[in-house]
Design a protein around this motif. Structure first.
Motif, PDB file in Angstrom:
ATOM      1  N   SER A 216       0.827  -1.211   0.000  1.00  0.00           N
ATOM      2  CA  SER A 216       0.000   0.000   0.000  1.00  0.00           C
ATOM      3  C   SER A 216       0.861   1.260   0.000  1.00  0.00           C
ATOM      4  O   SER A 216       0.603   2.202  -0.759  1.00  0.00           O
ATOM      5  CB  SER A 216      -0.927  -0.010   1.212  1.00  0.00           C
ATOM      6  OG  SER A 216      -1.670   1.188   1.297  1.00  0.00           O
ATOM      7  N   ALA A 217       1.913   1.260   0.855  1.00  0.00           N
ATOM      8  CA  ALA A 217       2.797   2.426   0.906  1.00  0.00           C
ATOM      9  C   ALA A 217       3.572   2.589  -0.401  1.00  0.00           C
ATOM     10  O   ALA A 217       3.822   3.712  -0.855  1.00  0.00           O
ATOM     11  CB  ALA A 217       3.747   2.301   2.090  1.00  0.00           C
ATOM     12  N   MET A 218       3.962   1.468  -1.005  1.00  0.00           N
ATOM     13  CA  MET A 218       4.641   1.533  -2.303  1.00  0.00           C
ATOM     14  C   MET A 218       3.751   2.200  -3.350  1.00  0.00           C
ATOM     15  O   MET A 218       4.193   3.074  -4.113  1.00  0.00           O
ATOM     16  CB  MET A 218       5.014   0.123  -2.775  1.00  0.00           C
ATOM     17  CG  MET A 218       6.094  -0.561  -1.989  1.00  0.00           C
ATOM     18  SD  MET A 218       6.430  -2.220  -2.675  1.00  0.00           S
ATOM     19  CE  MET A 218       7.389  -2.956  -1.351  1.00  0.00           C
ATOM     20  N   GLN A 219       2.482   1.782  -3.391  1.00  0.00           N
ATOM     21  CA  GLN A 219       1.553   2.334  -4.368  1.00  0.00           C
ATOM     22  C   GLN A 219       1.338   3.823  -4.155  1.00  0.00           C
ATOM     23  O   GLN A 219       1.329   4.608  -5.111  1.00  0.00           O
ATOM     24  CB  GLN A 219       0.212   1.590  -4.303  1.00  0.00           C
ATOM     25  CG  GLN A 219      -0.789   2.060  -5.361  1.00  0.00           C
ATOM     26  CD  GLN A 219      -2.012   1.164  -5.433  1.00  0.00           C
ATOM     27  OE1 GLN A 219      -2.036   0.079  -4.861  1.00  0.00           O
ATOM     28  NE2 GLN A 219      -3.040   1.607  -6.144  1.00  0.00           N
ATOM     29  N   ASP A 225       4.944  10.311  -6.348  1.00  0.00           N
ATOM     30  CA  ASP A 225       6.273  10.733  -6.801  1.00  0.00           C
ATOM     31  C   ASP A 225       6.773  10.006  -8.038  1.00  0.00           C
ATOM     32  O   ASP A 225       7.831  10.342  -8.572  1.00  0.00           O
ATOM     33  CB  ASP A 225       7.295  10.529  -5.676  1.00  0.00           C
ATOM     34  CG  ASP A 225       6.895  11.247  -4.400  1.00  0.00           C
ATOM     35  OD1 ASP A 225       6.417  12.391  -4.489  1.00  0.00           O
ATOM     36  OD2 ASP A 225       7.084  10.661  -3.312  1.00  0.00           O
ATOM     37  N   GLY A 226       6.041   8.986  -8.453  1.00  0.00           N
ATOM     38  CA  GLY A 226       6.491   8.219  -9.619  1.00  0.00           C
ATOM     39  C   GLY A 226       7.584   7.218  -9.277  1.00  0.00           C
ATOM     40  O   GLY A 226       8.108   6.539 -10.173  1.00  0.00           O
ATOM     41  N   LYS A 336       8.012   4.220 -11.895  1.00  0.00           N
ATOM     42  CA  LYS A 336       6.894   3.975 -12.806  1.00  0.00           C
ATOM     43  C   LYS A 336       7.324   4.217 -14.247  1.00  0.00           C
ATOM     44  O   LYS A 336       7.906   5.263 -14.576  1.00  0.00           O
ATOM     45  CB  LYS A 336       5.723   4.878 -12.443  1.00  0.00           C
ATOM     46  CG  LYS A 336       4.472   4.606 -13.270  1.00  0.00           C
ATOM     47  CD  LYS A 336       3.302   5.477 -12.825  1.00  0.00           C
ATOM     48  CE  LYS A 336       2.048   5.180 -13.640  1.00  0.00           C
ATOM     49  NZ  LYS A 336       0.884   6.011 -13.220  1.00  0.00           N
ATOM     50  N   ALA A 337       7.027   3.248 -15.106  1.00  0.00           N
ATOM     51  CA  ALA A 337       7.368   3.366 -16.517  1.00  0.00           C
ATOM     52  C   ALA A 337       6.107   3.673 -17.330  1.00  0.00           C
ATOM     53  O   ALA A 337       4.980   3.501 -16.849  1.00  0.00           O
ATOM     54  CB  ALA A 337       8.002   2.067 -17.006  1.00  0.00           C
ATOM     55  N   ALA A 338       6.300   4.127 -18.552  1.00  0.00           N
ATOM     56  CA  ALA A 338       5.166   4.429 -19.431  1.00  0.00           C
ATOM     57  C   ALA A 338       4.393   3.153 -19.728  1.00  0.00           C
ATOM     58  O   ALA A 338       4.973   2.087 -19.952  1.00  0.00           O
ATOM     59  CB  ALA A 338       5.664   5.064 -20.725  1.00  0.00           C
ATOM     60  N   GLU A 339       3.068   3.250 -19.713  1.00  0.00           N
ATOM     61  CA  GLU A 339       2.238   2.075 -19.959  1.00  0.00           C
ATOM     62  C   GLU A 339       2.185   1.762 -21.443  1.00  0.00           C
ATOM     63  O   GLU A 339       2.338   2.623 -22.286  1.00  0.00           O
ATOM     64  CB  GLU A 339       0.820   2.347 -19.424  1.00  0.00           C
ATOM     65  CG  GLU A 339       0.805   2.528 -17.910  1.00  0.00           C
ATOM     66  CD  GLU A 339      -0.592   2.760 -17.366  1.00  0.00           C
ATOM     67  OE1 GLU A 339      -1.547   2.745 -18.183  1.00  0.00           O
ATOM     68  OE2 GLU A 339      -0.755   2.944 -16.146  1.00  0.00           O
TER      69      GLU A 339
END
Length: 339
Positions: A216-219, A225-226, A336-339
């Motif tokens: 949850s904290a990771m998400q 912040d990405g 986070k990478a581009a989807e």
């Protein structure tokens, strides 16, 4: 009290019978005038009488390898070029010290080494391994120098190369409050011996210093912040092998990616500044790839959702001049990478 060298015409047996220890180690002796500022002897090792302390390093928690077998070319090849590995060395962790002494002038490396080894035995240490010159390696005398100088997390450049006579011993003192390991290297430079002492006082790492981040904290961090920095993805010393205590954090990463099937991430490995730049980049790259491989194999994450990247020391979040800062810089990040 400073313990003096055994007089040449008196037997060691008679000295021991008289209640004296037959070695020249001065544990707790007054510091010499030229000792390095802030330095002090380790009380369980001491120094050879008349030696000068030139180097003193201490870390609250560090992993260190101590040689327990002869260094061989076959073991080096099997360990990917490392001179210290599971094949010939024991890995211990705890409060670590590195000290370097010079002198006294006119003494031999053999005399200094044997006196220090006797001192360790007198304090209850068990000698794990000892060697001299060619006994230390089947290649050449320099392998021991490179192992201690280039492969220690306590630092590099602490001892000189080109030594005609070297001696080494590793030892352990078993204690209920935590074992103490010591490695003593003595080399001969002209008429002056030089001594390098590594000591590790084993103890459990302060668990409260590790920040555990759940799925949850990771998400939340990635949404805000990405990226999220993780300090619970732990590896064996100088390797890309995940430690068993990395599993709780890896489980949370697996939960995060399972609950968000559209999420793609870059797994970025980061190191501190100890070591050569290219080496750290390669190490961080291999560690990031190890995380990706584990997520695919153990947690069933599609490979297309993951990309590994090695940053090395190039993106610190704290100073590399302190233990605390270096600890913050050693991390794995999910970006986070581009989807």
């Amino acid at each position: 009290m400073t313990l003096k060298t055994i007089p040449p015409r008196r037997s060691r047996r008679s000295l021991l019978a008289g209640g004296l220890l037959g070695f020249a180690v001065a544990a707790g002796a007054p510091a010499a005038a030229k000792d390095v500022a802030g330095g002090k002897d380790h009380p369980l090792v001491g120094r050879y009488d008349g030696a000068t302390l030139q180097l003193y390093k201490a870390k609250d928690y560090e992993e260190q390898r101590l040689l327990t077998k002869r260094i061989t070319g076959a073991d080096i090849r099997a360990a990917g070029g490392r001179r210290l590995s599971d094949a010939n060395a024991i890995k211990v962790a705890g409060k670590a010290f590195r000290l370097k002494y010079s002198g006294p002038k006119g003494r031999s490396a053999l005399e200094v080494a044997r006196n220090l080894q006797d001192g360790l035995k007198a304090k209850g240490f068990e000698i794990l391994f000892q060697c001299r010159a060619a006994e230390c390696s089947d290649l050449n005398g320099g392998e021991l120098y490179f192992a201690l100088n280039d492969e220690s997390p306590m630092g590099r450049g602490d001892i000189r190369s080109g030594v005609p006579d070297v001696l080494y011993a590793s030892a352990v003192l078993r204690r209920p409050e935590g074992d103490v390991y010591a490695g003593v290297y003595v080399g001969q430079f002209g008429d002056t011996p030089e001594t390098l002492v590594d000591v590790v006082e084993t103890r459990p790492m302060e668990a409260e210093k590790i920040v555990f981040v759940d799925a949850s904290a990771m998400q939340q961090a990635i949404e805000a912040d990405g990226r999220v920095a993780l300090y619970g993805v732990l590896f064996d010393f100088d390797k890309a092998t995940l430690r068993s205590d990395a599993k709780p954090t890896m489980d949370e990463i697996g939960k995060l990616l399972t609950a968000n099937p559209a999420l793609k991430v870059v797994v970025a490995g980061h190191t501190d500044a100890d070591g050569a730049f290219d080496y750290n980049v390669d190490l961080s790259k291999r560690r990031a790839a190890s995380v990706v491989a584990t997520l695919v194999k153990r947690y069933g994450v599609a490979p297309a959702r993951l990309k590994s990247f090695g940053v090395g020391m190039a993106s610190p979040v704290a100073t590399n001049d302190t233990d605390a800062g270096r600890a913050k810089n050693r991390r794995v990040e999910l970006v986070k990478a581009a989807e």
